[in-house]
Design a protein around this motif. Structure first.
Motif, PDB file in Angstrom:
ATOM      1  N   THR A 130      34.026 -13.715 -41.559  1.00 52.09           N
ATOM      2  CA  THR A 130      35.225 -13.827 -40.711  1.00 52.09           C
ATOM      3  C   THR A 130      35.918 -15.170 -40.931  1.00 52.09           C
ATOM      4  O   THR A 130      37.132 -15.235 -41.126  1.00 52.09           O
ATOM      5  CB  THR A 130      34.838 -13.683 -39.220  1.00 52.09           C
ATOM      6  OG1 THR A 130      34.025 -12.524 -39.084  1.00 52.09           O
ATOM      7  CG2 THR A 130      36.061 -13.562 -38.343  1.00 52.09           C
ATOM      8  N   VAL A 131      35.108 -16.247 -40.925  1.00 62.53           N
ATOM      9  CA  VAL A 131      35.684 -17.572 -41.140  1.00 62.53           C
ATOM     10  C   VAL A 131      36.355 -17.627 -42.514  1.00 62.53           C
ATOM     11  O   VAL A 131      37.483 -18.114 -42.661  1.00 62.53           O
ATOM     12  CB  VAL A 131      34.612 -18.681 -41.015  1.00 62.53           C
ATOM     13  CG1 VAL A 131      35.184 -20.028 -41.407  1.00 62.53           C
ATOM     14  CG2 VAL A 131      34.068 -18.736 -39.602  1.00 62.53           C
ATOM     15  N   TRP A 192      45.605 -27.882 -45.627  1.00 55.46           N
ATOM     16  CA  TRP A 192      45.648 -26.658 -44.817  1.00 55.46           C
ATOM     17  C   TRP A 192      45.799 -25.420 -45.692  1.00 55.46           C
ATOM     18  O   TRP A 192      45.169 -24.390 -45.467  1.00 55.46           O
ATOM     19  CB  TRP A 192      46.810 -26.749 -43.826  1.00 55.46           C
ATOM     20  CG  TRP A 192      46.901 -25.589 -42.906  1.00 55.46           C
ATOM     21  CD1 TRP A 192      46.018 -25.253 -41.933  1.00 55.46           C
ATOM     22  CD2 TRP A 192      47.919 -24.597 -42.901  1.00 55.46           C
ATOM     23  NE1 TRP A 192      46.424 -24.114 -41.305  1.00 55.46           N
ATOM     24  CE2 TRP A 192      47.599 -23.685 -41.874  1.00 55.46           C
ATOM     25  CE3 TRP A 192      49.078 -24.386 -43.657  1.00 55.46           C
ATOM     26  CZ2 TRP A 192      48.390 -22.578 -41.585  1.00 55.46           C
ATOM     27  CZ3 TRP A 192      49.872 -23.292 -43.354  1.00 55.46           C
ATOM     28  CH2 TRP A 192      49.515 -22.400 -42.337  1.00 55.46           C
ATOM     29  N   LYS A 193      46.631 -25.523 -46.755  1.00 55.90           N
ATOM     30  CA  LYS A 193      46.919 -24.354 -47.577  1.00 55.90           C
ATOM     31  C   LYS A 193      45.763 -24.007 -48.517  1.00 55.90           C
ATOM     32  O   LYS A 193      45.405 -22.843 -48.651  1.00 55.90           O
ATOM     33  CB  LYS A 193      48.186 -24.604 -48.395  1.00 55.90           C
ATOM     34  CG  LYS A 193      48.693 -23.413 -49.192  1.00 55.90           C
ATOM     35  CD  LYS A 193      50.003 -23.776 -49.910  1.00 55.90           C
ATOM     36  CE  LYS A 193      50.716 -22.568 -50.467  1.00 55.90           C
ATOM     37  NZ  LYS A 193      50.130 -22.040 -51.691  1.00 55.90           N
ATOM     38  N   GLU A 194      45.191 -25.010 -49.174  1.00 52.95           N
ATOM     39  CA  GLU A 194      44.316 -24.695 -50.307  1.00 52.95           C
ATOM     40  C   GLU A 194      42.822 -24.961 -50.113  1.00 52.95           C
ATOM     41  O   GLU A 194      42.027 -24.557 -50.946  1.00 52.95           O
ATOM     42  CB  GLU A 194      44.781 -25.452 -51.565  1.00 52.95           C
ATOM     43  CG  GLU A 194      46.206 -25.134 -51.997  1.00 52.95           C
ATOM     44  CD  GLU A 194      46.395 -23.698 -52.488  1.00 52.95           C
ATOM     45  OE1 GLU A 194      45.385 -22.975 -52.650  1.00 52.95           O
ATOM     46  OE2 GLU A 194      47.552 -23.298 -52.686  1.00 52.95           O
TER      47      GLU A 194
ATOM     48  N   PHE B  18      28.305 -24.230 -36.806  1.00 51.46           N
ATOM     49  CA  PHE B  18      28.862 -22.968 -36.327  1.00 51.46           C
ATOM     50  C   PHE B  18      30.174 -23.209 -35.586  1.00 51.46           C
ATOM     51  O   PHE B  18      31.185 -22.563 -35.841  1.00 51.46           O
ATOM     52  CB  PHE B  18      27.829 -22.317 -35.398  1.00 51.46           C
ATOM     53  CG  PHE B  18      28.191 -20.945 -34.917  1.00 51.46           C
ATOM     54  CD1 PHE B  18      27.777 -19.822 -35.624  1.00 51.46           C
ATOM     55  CD2 PHE B  18      28.930 -20.778 -33.749  1.00 51.46           C
ATOM     56  CE1 PHE B  18      28.101 -18.553 -35.181  1.00 51.46           C
ATOM     57  CE2 PHE B  18      29.263 -19.502 -33.308  1.00 51.46           C
ATOM     58  CZ  PHE B  18      28.844 -18.386 -34.022  1.00 51.46           C
ATOM     59  N   ILE B  19      30.142 -24.200 -34.705  1.00 47.66           N
ATOM     60  CA  ILE B  19      31.324 -24.473 -33.876  1.00 47.66           C
ATOM     61  C   ILE B  19      32.464 -25.051 -34.727  1.00 47.66           C
ATOM     62  O   ILE B  19      33.599 -24.597 -34.659  1.00 47.66           O
ATOM     63  CB  ILE B  19      30.960 -25.425 -32.712  1.00 47.66           C
ATOM     64  CG1 ILE B  19      29.992 -24.706 -31.769  1.00 47.66           C
ATOM     65  CG2 ILE B  19      32.208 -25.875 -31.966  1.00 47.66           C
ATOM     66  CD1 ILE B  19      29.346 -25.597 -30.733  1.00 47.66           C
ATOM     67  N   ILE B  20      32.136 -26.042 -35.553  1.00 46.90           N
ATOM     68  CA  ILE B  20      33.172 -26.695 -36.377  1.00 46.90           C
ATOM     69  C   ILE B  20      33.868 -25.665 -37.274  1.00 46.90           C
ATOM     70  O   ILE B  20      35.095 -25.626 -37.373  1.00 46.90           O
ATOM     71  CB  ILE B  20      32.546 -27.804 -37.256  1.00 46.90           C
ATOM     72  CG1 ILE B  20      32.055 -28.951 -36.384  1.00 46.90           C
ATOM     73  CG2 ILE B  20      33.559 -28.295 -38.288  1.00 46.90           C
ATOM     74  CD1 ILE B  20      33.124 -29.903 -35.921  1.00 46.90           C
ATOM     75  N   LEU B  21      33.089 -24.808 -37.908  1.00 49.77           N
ATOM     76  CA  LEU B  21      33.694 -23.822 -38.813  1.00 49.77           C
ATOM     77  C   LEU B  21      34.587 -22.858 -38.047  1.00 49.77           C
ATOM     78  O   LEU B  21      35.648 -22.464 -38.543  1.00 49.77           O
ATOM     79  CB  LEU B  21      32.616 -23.067 -39.592  1.00 49.77           C
ATOM     80  CG  LEU B  21      31.998 -23.869 -40.731  1.00 49.77           C
ATOM     81  CD1 LEU B  21      30.797 -23.149 -41.324  1.00 49.77           C
ATOM     82  CD2 LEU B  21      33.020 -24.153 -41.828  1.00 49.77           C
ATOM     83  N   GLY B  22      34.151 -22.500 -36.850  1.00 46.36           N
ATOM     84  CA  GLY B  22      34.993 -21.636 -36.025  1.00 46.36           C
ATOM     85  C   GLY B  22      36.324 -22.306 -35.707  1.00 46.36           C
ATOM     86  O   GLY B  22      37.388 -21.693 -35.826  1.00 46.36           O
ATOM     87  N   ILE B  27      42.152 -23.024 -36.415  1.00 47.71           N
ATOM     88  CA  ILE B  27      43.281 -23.912 -36.721  1.00 47.71           C
ATOM     89  C   ILE B  27      44.090 -23.358 -37.894  1.00 47.71           C
ATOM     90  O   ILE B  27      45.313 -23.434 -37.920  1.00 47.71           O
ATOM     91  CB  ILE B  27      42.786 -25.345 -37.026  1.00 47.71           C
ATOM     92  CG1 ILE B  27      42.300 -26.008 -35.738  1.00 47.71           C
ATOM     93  CG2 ILE B  27      43.886 -26.184 -37.669  1.00 47.71           C
ATOM     94  CD1 ILE B  27      41.718 -27.388 -35.945  1.00 47.71           C
ATOM     95  N   THR B  28      43.371 -22.777 -38.864  1.00 48.30           N
ATOM     96  CA  THR B  28      44.064 -22.262 -40.045  1.00 48.30           C
ATOM     97  C   THR B  28      45.021 -21.126 -39.693  1.00 48.30           C
ATOM     98  O   THR B  28      46.128 -21.070 -40.207  1.00 48.30           O
ATOM     99  CB  THR B  28      43.051 -21.773 -41.092  1.00 48.30           C
ATOM    100  OG1 THR B  28      42.036 -22.743 -41.229  1.00 48.30           O
ATOM    101  CG2 THR B  28      43.722 -21.548 -42.413  1.00 48.30           C
TER     102      THR B  28
END
Lengths: 322, 294
Positions: A130-131, A192-194, B18-22, B27-28
């Motif tokens: 998901t990430v 942010w983009k890459e 886990f939290i940071i990646l979330g 943000i992305t």
């Protein structure tokens, strides 16, 4: 005709033996004629759109006039190069390009490596995927869209970021035209983009690390960070080196589109780089010969940087890319 | 199995990670969520609330407006047209060149490969390329947005590597059955490379759809602008207006400015957003092929 036919039938029945190399060059051409037909559009493409422009470089040594053409224009030797090196613009461009490239190496280059290492530590596969799906998205957006989003968020007339800034500080910041904010914005955009997309190649390299090495390290009593240092990082070292070489080779190739879109009359002093300068002076002001000289200078420095970085990589015992 | 034995600090790290990646993931995508939400919001809400991910009153006014203008629909059609035609042309050029180059016994193969690699290291640059396009009479032509991009050398090398990994016996048996080289390419190699074709179709489609530079250089006629250039004019330069001033002069209604901009961004992004799930499935494979050294 008959001999050709027997030749062909022999080829048909032979498998990957050395036999084929006994043919003369002419026979090989004739045998593969349809392959050359297939090759033709691609070769034409490279000749017309990649190699014909290389011939056009000669106008850097001319006072090119579109009416006289390359054959009729006056030759002036290196005078455009000398003009450029004596122009105050030269140092400004070199400084701007150099600073952006350094910031790129310091802030952007390590980001995907760190993010990939973090993702690699995630145990829950669905969460990981998901990430990943989320962080890949911006890579597929054009620079125009990224720049538009930046404008929408950072504008002083109601942009969300500026509303936030004025909520805390009581005044707005003109991010989009303030010269001191140009570089942070450029770096923020590219990160942010890459960054997300940049993890793809490192995750592939990390996936190929032998699990037994980790187990052996654990048996030897290595903690998590020792495993990272002694097993994981050495495994991705060659990938890092290759990408670093490519990056160094593109040292002067600060993304034209991104910078063009983010530059305006107020931040031009820090925003102009070689590529945008070539565009403004060449296409907009019509100084073809001069701007071709600038472009050529850039290309030559670029090629020296790639070859130099590659040689350096080989010297320190890495594979290099050539 | 051994990995499961984690000590205290390891667990703390896991939770932190886990939290940071979330947060990074959120943000992305957050800016996109805001843009989409805002494009459906009223102008009043956009002025009142600085940031939201769901509009209070849902309205499609902005979309109705932009699709009613000739300027926007025209440039959208230009972008769709060049992307469809361009993708087919790019695929044809790339695959038809990659296949012969995958044959190790082709005379001149190394020479051509060296020319391809050299073109990746050194190029004529912007002005000489512009002159070539101009001398071909392609200025202000849609072909200028397609032909200069026809082969991406990186893609070419990946496809070539893919063809090299197809067993040679397959071709030989086809030859025995009387198939010509072009027949083998068309009837055997292309069907076999469907996943790769899909990957590169998407890569080329994204590249052409997103290309802003070619139009900036080669298209002066603003009725031929693809959507990316229109977007730049509207949002970054605030120069172009969507309204067709001549036709709307009498009953001109001021469109909702901010949500209009957001809607334009959404429509320019939408095709990529639709393509993304398919892309996601395929590109892992495509990248994997690329990591095999050619």
């Amino acid at each position: 005709m008959a001999s050709v036919n027997t030749e062909r039938s022999k080829i048909k029945t032979s498998s990957k033996t050395k036999f084929k190399t006994n043919l003369t060059n002419f026979q090989r051409l004739k045998r593969d004629k349809w392959l050359y037909v297939l090759l033709l559009p691609g070769v034409l493409y490279f000749l017309i759109f990649k190699y014909a422009p290389m011939w056009g470089i000669v106008i850097a040594f001319q006072n090119y006039s579109p009416f006289l053409g390359i054959a009729g224009s006056e030759w002036v030797g290196f005078s455009h190069f000398i003009d450029f090196f004596q122009n105050p613009d030269f140092f400004r461009l070199l400084r701007n390009t150099g600073i952006l490239a350094m910031l790129d190496l310091i802030f952007f280059f390590p980001a995907p490596i760190i993010l990939a290492l973090m993702l690699n530590e995630l145990r829950i596969n669905m969460y990981k995927r998901t990430v990943q799906t989320m962080i890949y998205v911006p890579h597929f957006m054009s620079w125009v869209i990224i720049a538009s989003i930046t404008y929408i968020f950072f504008t002083t007339s109601g942009g969300a970021i500026n509303e936030l800034v004025s909520y805390f500080t009581g005044k707005e910041i003109n991010f989009l035209s303030a010269p001191e904010w140009f570089r942070p914005l450029i770096m923020g955009q590219i990160i942010w983009k890459e960054t997300g997309w940049g993890t793809v190649i490192f995750l592939a390299a990390l996936a190929s690390v032998d699990q037994e090495q980790y187990e052996a390290a654990i048996v030897d009593g290595a903690g998590r960070f020792r495993r990272l240092w002694h097993v994981t990082l050495p495994a991705v070292r060659s990938t890092i080196i290759v990408l670093l070489i490519l990056r160094l080779g593109n040292f002067l190739d600060t993304g034209f589109q991104q910078i063009y879109l983010m530059s305006n009359s107020l931040n031009r002093d820090v925003a102009d780089v070689f590529d945008t300068y070539v565009y403004f002076v060449g296409i907009q002001q019509g100084a073809f010969s001069y701007s071709t000289a600038v472009g050529l200078f850039k290309s030559i420095v670029g090629i020296i940087l790639v070859l130099g970085a590659n040689k350096l990589a080989k010297k320190v015992g890495q594979e290099g890319i050539f | 199995m051994l990995k499961m034995h984690n000590t205290g600090p390891g667990k703390v790290f896991d939770v932190f990670n886990f939290i940071i990646l979330g947060i990074i993931g959120i943000i992305t995508v957050l800016p996109f969520v805001y843009i989409i939400a805002g494009s459906f919001a009223t102008e009043a809400e956009l002025t009142a609330r600085s940031f939201f991910i769901w509009p209070e009153t849902f309205t499609t006014t902005s979309y109705e407006y932009i699709f009613s203008t000739a300027t926007f629909t025209r440039s959208l059609l230009v972008s769709i047209g060049i992307t469809l035609v361009g993708t087919v042309i790019c695929l044809f050029f790339t695959f038809s060149m990659a296949y012969p180059l995958s044959r190790k016994n082709l005379l001149g193969r190394n020479l051509i490969m060296n020319l391809v690699v050299f073109s990746m290291l050194f190029s004529g640059g912007m002005i000489p390329t512009y002159m070539v396009v101009k001398s071909l009479g392609l200025l202000d032509s849609y072909w200028a947005l397609i032909l200069p991009l026809a082969i991406n050398p990186f893609n070419l090398i990946i496809v070539k590597t893919f063809f090299q990994n197809i067993p040679l016996e397959l071709e030989e048996s086809a030859k025995i059955d009387g198939c010509t080289e072009i027949g083998i390419f068309w009837r055997i190699m292309l069907p076999l490379s469907k996943p790769v074709l899909a990957t590169f179709a998407l890569f080329y489609a994204v590249a052409i759809w997103n290309d802003f530079f070619s139009a900036l250089l080669y298209i002066n006629d603003n009725t031929k602008w693809p959507v990316q250039v229109l977007l730049q004019q509207i949002i970054i330069l605030s120069q172009a207006s969507l309204s067709d001033a001549a036709t709307n002069a009498s009953n001109y209604v001021e469109p909702p400015e901010q949500s209009l901009k957001l809607a334009v961004v959404v429509v320019a992004t939408l095709p990529i957003l639709c393509v993304y799930p398919f892309l996601q499935k395929h590109f892992a494979k495509g990248m994997l092929l690329g990591s095999v050294k050619g």
